[in-house]
Design a protein around this motif. Structure first.
Motif, PDB file in Angstrom:
ATOM      1  N   SER A   1      77.943  84.509  26.750  1.00 17.46           N
ATOM      2  CA  SER A   1      77.695  85.361  25.483  1.00 17.46           C
ATOM      3  C   SER A   1      78.371  86.643  25.577  1.00 17.46           C
ATOM      4  O   SER A   1      78.668  87.358  26.639  1.00 17.46           O
ATOM      5  CB  SER A   1      76.151  85.522  25.283  1.00 17.46           C
ATOM      6  OG  SER A   1      75.681  86.299  26.379  1.00 17.46           O
ATOM      7  N   ALA A   2      78.491  87.471  24.388  1.00 14.10           N
ATOM      8  CA  ALA A   2      78.990  88.653  24.256  1.00 14.10           C
ATOM      9  C   ALA A   2      77.816  89.713  24.715  1.00 14.10           C
ATOM     10  O   ALA A   2      78.266  90.694  25.308  1.00 14.10           O
ATOM     11  CB  ALA A   2      79.109  89.003  22.543  1.00 14.10           C
ATOM     12  N   PHE A   3      76.646  89.425  24.657  1.00 10.39           N
ATOM     13  CA  PHE A   3      75.505  90.373  24.814  1.00 10.39           C
ATOM     14  C   PHE A   3      75.628  90.378  26.504  1.00 10.39           C
ATOM     15  O   PHE A   3      75.617  91.519  27.155  1.00 10.39           O
ATOM     16  CB  PHE A   3      74.154  89.531  24.822  1.00 10.39           C
ATOM     17  CG  PHE A   3      73.070  90.494  25.353  1.00 10.39           C
ATOM     18  CD1 PHE A   3      72.469  91.463  24.641  1.00 10.39           C
ATOM     19  CD2 PHE A   3      72.668  89.969  26.344  1.00 10.39           C
ATOM     20  CE1 PHE A   3      71.468  92.330  24.924  1.00 10.39           C
ATOM     21  CE2 PHE A   3      71.387  90.601  26.997  1.00 10.39           C
ATOM     22  CZ  PHE A   3      71.002  91.845  26.326  1.00 10.39           C
ATOM     23  N   ALA A   4      76.124  89.158  27.325  1.00  8.55           N
ATOM     24  CA  ALA A   4      76.101  89.427  28.688  1.00  8.55           C
ATOM     25  C   ALA A   4      77.296  90.374  29.047  1.00  8.55           C
ATOM     26  O   ALA A   4      77.203  90.985  30.080  1.00  8.55           O
ATOM     27  CB  ALA A   4      76.499  88.112  29.374  1.00  8.55           C
ATOM     28  N   ARG A   5      78.259  90.222  28.428  1.00 16.01           N
ATOM     29  CA  ARG A   5      79.668  91.029  28.619  1.00 16.01           C
ATOM     30  C   ARG A   5      79.077  92.729  28.453  1.00 16.01           C
ATOM     31  O   ARG A   5      79.304  93.679  29.224  1.00 16.01           O
ATOM     32  CB  ARG A   5      80.609  90.948  27.630  1.00 16.01           C
ATOM     33  CG  ARG A   5      81.110  89.684  27.643  1.00 16.01           C
ATOM     34  CD  ARG A   5      81.641  89.346  29.008  1.00 16.01           C
ATOM     35  NE  ARG A   5      82.176  88.004  28.968  1.00 16.01           N
ATOM     36  CZ  ARG A   5      83.616  88.040  28.720  1.00 16.01           C
ATOM     37  NH1 ARG A   5      84.343  89.142  28.383  1.00 16.01           N
ATOM     38  NH2 ARG A   5      84.232  86.792  28.576  1.00 16.01           N
ATOM     39  N   HIS A   6      78.393  92.865  27.718  1.00 17.70           N
ATOM     40  CA  HIS A   6      77.760  94.084  27.217  1.00 17.70           C
ATOM     41  C   HIS A   6      76.747  94.659  28.528  1.00 17.70           C
ATOM     42  O   HIS A   6      77.092  95.657  29.033  1.00 17.70           O
ATOM     43  CB  HIS A   6      77.098  94.606  25.858  1.00 17.70           C
ATOM     44  CG  HIS A   6      77.764  94.372  24.685  1.00 17.70           C
ATOM     45  ND1 HIS A   6      77.222  93.969  23.396  1.00 17.70           N
ATOM     46  CD2 HIS A   6      79.040  94.344  24.581  1.00 17.70           C
ATOM     47  CE1 HIS A   6      78.124  94.164  22.730  1.00 17.70           C
ATOM     48  NE2 HIS A   6      79.315  94.133  23.241  1.00 17.70           N
ATOM     49  N   VAL A   7      75.944  93.679  28.856  1.00 21.91           N
ATOM     50  CA  VAL A   7      74.883  94.034  30.054  1.00 21.91           C
ATOM     51  C   VAL A   7      76.041  94.372  31.277  1.00 21.91           C
ATOM     52  O   VAL A   7      75.904  95.497  32.045  1.00 21.91           O
ATOM     53  CB  VAL A   7      74.330  92.585  30.736  1.00 21.91           C
ATOM     54  CG1 VAL A   7      73.664  92.673  31.885  1.00 21.91           C
ATOM     55  CG2 VAL A   7      73.354  92.294  29.574  1.00 21.91           C
ATOM     56  N   TYR A   8      77.079  93.515  31.571  1.00 22.92           N
ATOM     57  CA  TYR A   8      77.729  93.804  32.671  1.00 22.92           C
ATOM     58  C   TYR A   8      78.664  95.130  32.408  1.00 22.92           C
ATOM     59  O   TYR A   8      78.715  96.050  33.416  1.00 22.92           O
ATOM     60  CB  TYR A   8      78.868  92.664  32.975  1.00 22.92           C
ATOM     61  CG  TYR A   8      78.475  91.489  33.688  1.00 22.92           C
ATOM     62  CD1 TYR A   8      78.380  91.636  35.011  1.00 22.92           C
ATOM     63  CD2 TYR A   8      78.138  90.425  33.010  1.00 22.92           C
ATOM     64  CE1 TYR A   8      77.692  90.452  35.842  1.00 22.92           C
ATOM     65  CE2 TYR A   8      77.545  89.481  33.709  1.00 22.92           C
ATOM     66  CZ  TYR A   8      77.287  89.271  35.054  1.00 22.92           C
ATOM     67  OH  TYR A   8      76.746  88.207  35.721  1.00 22.92           O
ATOM     68  N   ALA A   9      79.059  95.564  31.364  1.00 17.53           N
ATOM     69  CA  ALA A   9      79.606  96.688  31.095  1.00 17.53           C
ATOM     70  C   ALA A   9      78.851  98.038  31.236  1.00 17.53           C
ATOM     71  O   ALA A   9      79.438  98.904  31.870  1.00 17.53           O
ATOM     72  CB  ALA A   9      80.274  96.762  29.430  1.00 17.53           C
ATOM     73  N   ILE A  10      77.613  98.011  30.992  1.00 20.13           N
ATOM     74  CA  ILE A  10      76.736  99.058  30.966  1.00 20.13           C
ATOM     75  C   ILE A  10      76.291  99.257  32.486  1.00 20.13           C
ATOM     76  O   ILE A  10      76.569 100.257  32.831  1.00 20.13           O
ATOM     77  CB  ILE A  10      75.352  98.826  30.459  1.00 20.13           C
ATOM     78  CG1 ILE A  10      75.917  98.649  28.748  1.00 20.13           C
ATOM     79  CG2 ILE A  10      74.430  99.687  30.529  1.00 20.13           C
ATOM     80  CD1 ILE A  10      74.565  98.277  27.764  1.00 20.13           C
ATOM     81  N   GLY A  11      76.273  98.004  33.276  1.00 23.62           N
ATOM     82  CA  GLY A  11      75.995  98.345  34.478  1.00 23.62           C
ATOM     83  C   GLY A  11      77.307  98.866  35.222  1.00 23.62           C
ATOM     84  O   GLY A  11      77.250  99.627  36.374  1.00 23.62           O
TER      85      GLY A  11
END
Ligand SMILES: Nc1ncnc2c1ncn2[C@@H]1O[C@H](COP(=O)(O)OP(=O)(O)OP(=O)(O)O)[C@@H](O)[C@H]1O
Ligand SMILES: Nc1ncnc2c1ncn2[C@@H]1O[C@H](COP(=O)(O)OP(=O)(O)OP(=O)(O)O)[C@@H](O)[C@H]1O
Ligand SMILES: [Mg+2]
Ligand SMILES: [Mg+2]
Lengths: 522, 311, 322, 322
Positions: D192-202
């Motif tokens: 998911s794109a959401f997951a990419r955002h999660v990793y990017a924020i971390g």
């Protein structure tokens, strides 16, 4: 002199690999007392690595290092400092919460007889050191409050305080503007006279000819040429670095600018909470049209970064006065996401702090801005994703092993291109660039300028903030000069040169010219 | 251990307080060791209910959350507020002895519930006898459930806690001399889920267990669930202790047939309020020790006892 | 500006204190909260958490965390009781041995975290279990009661001092110990070069290393300090309660961390002060006392404390950021 | 390289599993550990922690932490019991309401942490107390028993399914739910794109924000996911134990965090996977089972578990770093 017998520093057969990357291969380098030895090379050529070895930061290398003819093997930076080797690091390594003086004396605090820290003495010495660097700063101020340029001067003062015999300066001027650079050159001359050996790394070719005695060029981790720097022309140096003649640095073009995409009138930002170290817009007016590259010039701390951040909605919260028209409609910055969707893209000043997630892959970093748009139902189609990354990587000529590599393993210039590529993928109509070539080598710089030209050709408007006068004059159609958060003058680069730009930045005639720009207090 | 000191007189010597009689208003401080144990929550509830019937009383509760130090502070706070009587169910004996003595020596009557404190600087102790309860359980197993002998599994309370030791020792005394073998003992920490997962392993190793004895009802219920999951719940009997008259308590479990028996471990809450009434309102003397009787609960009397307790 | 920041870390404490005074229950017209005995109780009750929180401040300043302090307190309490009661050690020997145990435990955790680079959260989470396990085994699982006297199996009377009060029976000894620990830590953190290194590591570890700060050694040292102070708190605990139980100090680590954070120290490291931590600990103490004096329902107390912690931490955010 | 990394996160699990097999106690020559029933029990016993740990993985990936999950589990268990038994709600309505409660609780914590910038550690520490307080008040302090039947005061029989086993009585339903949750999370996090955002924020929050990632929204969402899954675990808990008690889930948050970290997710955020978390949870489950089957002294169990956690976390350090 005895340096004819044994040079101050002798590095013999130095090699160092990171995984598969051979950062240094069998390098020989000598530094004599009282000389400025320039180290040149593309991004990723191995300059910093070589100097980290000399300064005891990188310790697992092959080959030997001798100081004054004595072989040494440092196990920590402190070892090297004791042996008289000091280094100003490329990435500003200061502790934000500690004061200027505490940073300068970190690890070597001056003590009183009661073994407590002698603040008074440290502040006093610091004041002297800063004076030498030509900057008046309160030694008690926390370093985190200082601007990048001021921080760079603090690192220089810190290196001076070590009274080192060997001083390594890794891109010390990347955040400085011409006035500070001049002051630094004075300091370097003094040091040279007192017999200090200096290694000087810079991507600003014009500096090399002015202060260096000798130059060594690295390519792919190996020495490819040595010059007497006084005879070195910028072109010859660039060619030695890149391995081929570098095409004209700056574009030669004549575009007819299209419709206006940005018009800023009397922009003033009153932040809700004052943050020290920032110079918020305080009366800025400018326009950008399609296909136009507009420069934003000014001295250190004139408010260029803050202008771009404010337009992009990435600055501090506060009340905006004045008007922003973007693509003909009033625009209220509401945050980066909103701006990206509206067609703006910002390449921030410091790619490590604000641009990249260094541990993550080139792919993840490159597609980050569009990852929620390239698929359906919130899922990311691998093939399309990789396609986009491969396309942008080859368009921007990013040098890398594979797009799955962590972006932190790329060289600085290539990292910069990744940030650039990410923003291009959003298909913006207005590119906001903040010092886009800081720390980027000549070859990559030329490529970035070319990309900018192409982007403009395709109808994108560019707002480019830079400290490099040559860049502003060479790349931009017009330059808006800021001073104290106000736009004080606008220059047409077809008529004005670097000298005019500098004069305008310094405020000569600034007061008179401020009349040109309507508004201000209103 | 003074167990036979039913002196009949509250230690009037150290007791400087005067009995206020029925016209007074009295604030009672109840310092509870923790309310995470259902038994102790029920104790508080019993006190609350009983005190509501005495118009002169108002009760304030403190929860020490299993922390001796917090309980000391709780009592100190009560002293600052100058309460008229202290009821305390101590987390542990020694750490609370001195603060209880401090209250007692200030002339505040102190009723100690369930666990004791050291020495005799308190007015009266009310509690049950865990050894006795364990023995009753053992005797019930020996005489009724396994008259011809058999195999027993044991789920013990938290290792190192006094009730776990006493309930275990008493049970062993109860089956003494009979052909009954405790094939394995495991620790269930008083918790239902721990009882369940421990019983999983216990039944795995000893599928031929005939009686499961748990040191409290929640662990017995957990074991029942484990047996049910393994499909062997019909092959064995489950016994617990506490018999709390609450919907999730042992009385209901017996009534509904999950447990064969449980033994009431009385909270003493009502008795404590009665005692307080004697001391403050009725101006009567109370015995130094009041041991509460347990009661064996089987399907025959479970419903009756439940209803009585909640009437 | 740094004055303002220091003031702000005390702001929450002052606010809660004022509320406690204004809404204090009265008895014969006297404000019960302001009663000298009551105030002494507040400080006494927080002294153990306070001592641990001072040590925790050091660890958090370098960007670490120590979840084991509650368990180390229990271990130290058990150690004090067992050594004096079962092994007939004197007070001095016992105190020294127990403090060394705490220090050594901190040392091992520091080693695992600083040298092997395992995250402090997980090292000390494991350390917490290990310390509890050792305490249980050492004590046989039971609390070891401390009786005073000269005979074998009795602890020297000197140890019972920890349960006493001095200065006309007003100031509890544990409170005094807490004050001494806090003052020493405050002075040390303001004046020592070591403290500069602690702040530097928390602020920018790489910069600290490049400047020649002995990062590993400093990190290990802060864990030693934290373990040492947790053991000291454990000794105080045993002395106050006349017992050492392996279950003592359960959950105290969270209170200690809350005190540090309410005091304005950032969990990211590099910013904060012991003054703030002391204020944070006292705030929690006053809050507990206030809720207790009002006889607030214990369940509601949980709610209120949770909210106050969030609000206090939120207030810290208002301090000027650099 | 990323394959190697994934392999390493499973390495510890495999090692512990092999040890458990080799040293398994025997019964009539059969290895008790490998018995299908026993393995089912291992997964069943870890299912609640596992479900919570999956949610925790999301929070930790953005660099946060959620200490409230154990208390939210208790709250959800109480909610399930009270709604069905006292308020006569059906199973579907109960489940939906309880899940929404968990989600909303996570939402509030996310709001406090992401929007007001209060550190997640402290927000969720307070959230833990608040959730416990609410659960205690809602339940009246006592566990609420769930009896099945059609009458008033009885829960619908359908709910008892959670205590059952399926596929010939072998696979426990809670284990099945855990597997489903894990698989969905794994697929979601990989695609998911959401997951990419999660990793990017971390990885770099500031960079993510400037790239147009809706940082605040993503952060709030991960807390919602975590609260939601903690509530789901609470429903499972109530169904397994036929009771909802406000004290349920005490200390579970530490087990969940341990599972995540053992699984190789960095507490700094940006790195890790649900596959690792599942491996971490199973490792802890196998370890518990192994120590239990051998009847190891509970105190020694504490020690052993502590050491295994440190070693497992230490092994993660061997993965390639940038
Ligand atoms: N920590 C590291 N891990 C892996 N690779 C590294 C690391 N540091 C440097 N490298 C690699 O080593 C090579 C040399 O890097 P180095 O930083 O010395 O280049 P440089 O000449 O200083 O470049 P620049 O002009 O961009 O600063 C590059 O390929 C870089 O990717
Ligand atoms: N204390 C601070 N708090 C918040 N942001 C800061 C702070 N100090 C610096 N910055 C940000 O970092 C930017 C970099 O500062 P720097 O010294 O590079 O300014 P500059 O780019 O030379 O000047 P200009 O303002 O003209 O861009 C600042 O412009 C500001 O946006
Ligand atoms: Mg470099
Ligand atoms: Mg700038």
């Amino acid at each position: 002199m005895d340096n004819a017998v044994s040079p101050l520093v002798e590095m013999i057969g130095i090699s160092k690999s990171y995984g598969g990357v051979r950062a240094c291969r069998d390098i020989h380098l000598t530094v004599r007392a009282g000389e400025v030895h320039a180290l040149l090379g593309e991004n990723g050529a191995g300059k910093s690595t070589l100097m980290k070895i000399l300064s005891g930061d990188v310790t697992d290398h092959d080959g030997t290092v001798s100081i004054n003819g004595e072989p040494v093997r440092f196990t920590a930076p402190a070892d090297a400092q004791r042996a008289g080797v000091a280094m100003i690091h490329q990435e500003l390594d200061l502790v934000p919460a500690l004061s200027v003086a505490e940073n300068i004396f970190l690890g070597r605090e001056v003590r009183t007889r009661l073994r407590t820290v002698d603040r008074r003495r440290m502040n006093q010495v610091t004041r002297g050191l800063l004076e030498r660097c030509g900057v008046a700063l309160d030694p008690r101020r926390p370093v985190g409050e200082l601007r990048t340029g001021e921080q760079q001067l603090v690192t220089i003062a810190k290196a001076l305080s070590l009274s080192a015999k060997v001083l390594i300066m890794d891109e010390p001027t990347s955040a400085l503007s011409s006035a500070e650079v001049e002051q630094m050159f004075t300091v370097i001359s003094e040091l040279r006279r007192s017999g200090v050996g200096i290694v000087y790394i810079s991507h600003r070719m014009d500096e090399i000819g002015r202060i260096a005695d000798r130059a060594t060029v690295l390519r792919n981790g190996a020495v490819v040429a040595g010059f007497d720097a006084r005879e070195l022309t910028a072109e010859a140096a660039a060619e030695a670095m890149v391995g081929r003649p570098v095409q004209t640095m700056f574009r030669t073009r004549d575009v007819d600018p299209g419709e206006e995409i940005l018009r800023v009138t009397d922009l003033v930002l009153t932040p809700r909470r004052e943050r020290s170290g920032r110079r918020e817009p305080d009366g800025i007016s400018l326009t950008v049209r399609r296909g136009e590259i507009v420069g934003v010039g000014g001295l250190l701390g004139s408010g260029r970064t803050e202008l771009l951040e404010t337009l992009y909605g990435a600055g501090p919260a506060g009340t905006l006065r004045g008007e922003i028209l973007f693509r003909g409609k009033p625009f209220h910055p509401r945050g980066a996401r909103h701006s990206v969707r509206a067609g703006m893209a910002l390449v921030p000043e410091d790619r490590r702090v604000a641009g990249l997630s260094l541990e993550h892959s080139v792919t993840a970093n490159t597609v980050l801005s569009i990852v929620d748009r390239i698929g359906t139902a919130g899922f990311v189609p691998r093939a399309r994703e990789h396609g986009a990354v491969r396309r942008i990587v080859s368009e921007l000529k990013v040098k890398l092993g594979s797009i799955g590599d962590a972006v932190g393993t790329l060289s600085g210039g290539n990292q910069q291109k990744v940030v650039f590529g990410r923003m291009l993928l959003t298909e913006p109509v207005l590119l906001l660039l903040d010092e886009p070539t800081r720390g980027v080598d000549v070859g990559a710089k030329a490529e970035i300028y070319q990309l900018l030209g192409e982007a403009a050709q395709q109808g994108i408007g560019v707002l480019l903030a830079s400290s490099e006068l040559a860049e502003l004059v060479g790349v931009c159609d017009r330059v808006v000069v800021l001073s104290g958060g106000r736009s004080v003058r606008e220059l047409d680069t077809r008529q004005a040169g670097e000298a005019d730009l500098l004069a305008a930045s310094m405020g000569e005639g600034g007061a008179a010219l401020a009349v040109d720009v309507p508004g201000g207090e209103a | 251990g003074t167990t036979s000191e039913n002196s009949g007189q509250g230690n009037a010597g150290a007791q400087e307080s005067e009995c206020g009689g029925p016209d007074g208003k009295y604030t009672i401080g109840m310092s509870q060791a923790n309310v995470a144990e259902p038994y102790r929550q029920r104790m508080d509830d019993d006190i609350k209910a009983a005190a509501a019937e005495v118009p002169q009383f108002s009760v304030e509760f403190a929860d020490a959350q299993q922390d001796n130090a917090k309980q000391v502070s709780d009592v100190e706070n009560f002293l600052t507020k100058q309460i008229d009587l202290l009821i305390i169910s101590p987390n542990e004996a020694t750490p609370l002895t001195s603060v209880v003595a401090k209250a007692y020596n200030k002339g505040i009557p102190v009723i100690v519930l369930d666990r004791k404190v050291d020495g005799d600087a308190y007015t009266t102790w009310i509690g049950a006898d865990n050894v006795e309860i364990g023995r009753t359980a053992g005797e019930y197993v020996a005489s009724t459930l396994l008259p011809d002998g058999g195999k027993v599994g044991e789920i013990r309370g938290l290792a190192g806690s006094t009730p776990a030791k006493e309930r275990g020792d008493g049970f062993r005394a109860g089956i003494e001399g009979k052909d009954i073998e405790i094939v394995q003992s495991v620790d269930g920490d008083w918790l239902r889920e721990k009882g369940q997962s421990q019983a999983d392993a216990l039944f795995k190793a000893h599928p031929d267990i005939q009686v499961l004895y748990a040191h409290n009802d929640p662990m017995a219920e957990g074991a029942y669930l484990a047996a049910k999951a393994a499909g062997i719940e019909k092959n064995m009997k489950f016994i617990g202790i506490d018999g709390l008259p609450i919907p999730s308590g042992g009385l209901k479990a017996v009534e509904q047939g999950r447990l064969s028996a449980t033994l009431i471990y009385p909270t003493g809450g009502r008795e404590a309020v009665d005692t307080a009434k004697k001391l403050l309102v009725d101006c009567q003397a109370v015995p130094k020790e009041q041991t509460l009787e347990t009661e064996l609960i089987t399907v025959d009397n479970a419903a009756t006892v439940y209803n009585e307790a909640n009437s | 500006m740094s004055t303002l920041f220091r003031f702000q870390s005390l702001f929450g404490l002052v606010a809660v204190f004022v509320v406690a005074v204004v809404f204090s229950p009265r008895h014969n017209g006297e404000l019960l909260f302001l009663d000298a005995d009551n105030l002494a109780n507040v400080v006494r009750a927080m002294s153990e958490i306070g001592i641990m929180a001072v040590g925790m401040t050091f660890v958090i300043l370098v960007g670490g965390i120590d979840l084991s302090v509650g368990a180390v307190l229990g271990l130290a309490a058990v150690g004090s009781a067992v050594l004096m009661v079962n092994d007939d050690f004197g007070v001095a020997a016992t105190v020294v041995i127990v403090l060394l145990i705490g220090l050594f435990f901190g040392f091992l955790q520091g080693l695992a975290s600083a040298l092997f680079g395992i995250q402090a959260f997980i090292v000390t989470l494991a350390g917490m279990q290990i310390a509890r396990g050792i305490a249980r085994i050492w004590s046989g699982g039971q609390g070891v009661a401390i009786a005073y006297g000269e005979g074998p199996g009795e602890a020297p009377v000197a140890f019972s001092l920890l349960g006493e009060r001095t200065f006309n029976g007003i100031v509890p000894i544990p409170a005094l110990i807490f004050v001494v620990v806090a003052v020493v830590a405050i002075v040390f953190l303001r004046t020592s070069a070591f403290a500069r290194h602690v702040y530097a590591i928390g602020g920018n570890e790489k910069a600290a290393r490049l400047s020649g700060v002995p990062v590993t050694r400093v990190k290990i040292t802060v864990f030693c300090i934290c373990g040492f102070l947790a053991a000291l708190a454990g000794i105080v605990h045993a002395g106050q309660l006349n017992q050492g139980s392996p279950n003592d100090g359960f959950g105290y680590e969270l209170d200690a961390i809350a005190a540090v954070v309410i005091g304005g120290t950032s969990l990211m490291g590099g910013r904060g002060s012991v003054v703030g931590t002391v204020a944070g600990a006292l705030l929690l103490g006053v809050l507990n006392n206030f809720l207790g004096l009002h006889g607030v329902d214990p369940n509601v107390q949980l709610l209120v404390k949770g909210l106050v912690i969030v609000v206090a931490a939120g207030l810290q955010r208002l301090r000027p950021s650099v």
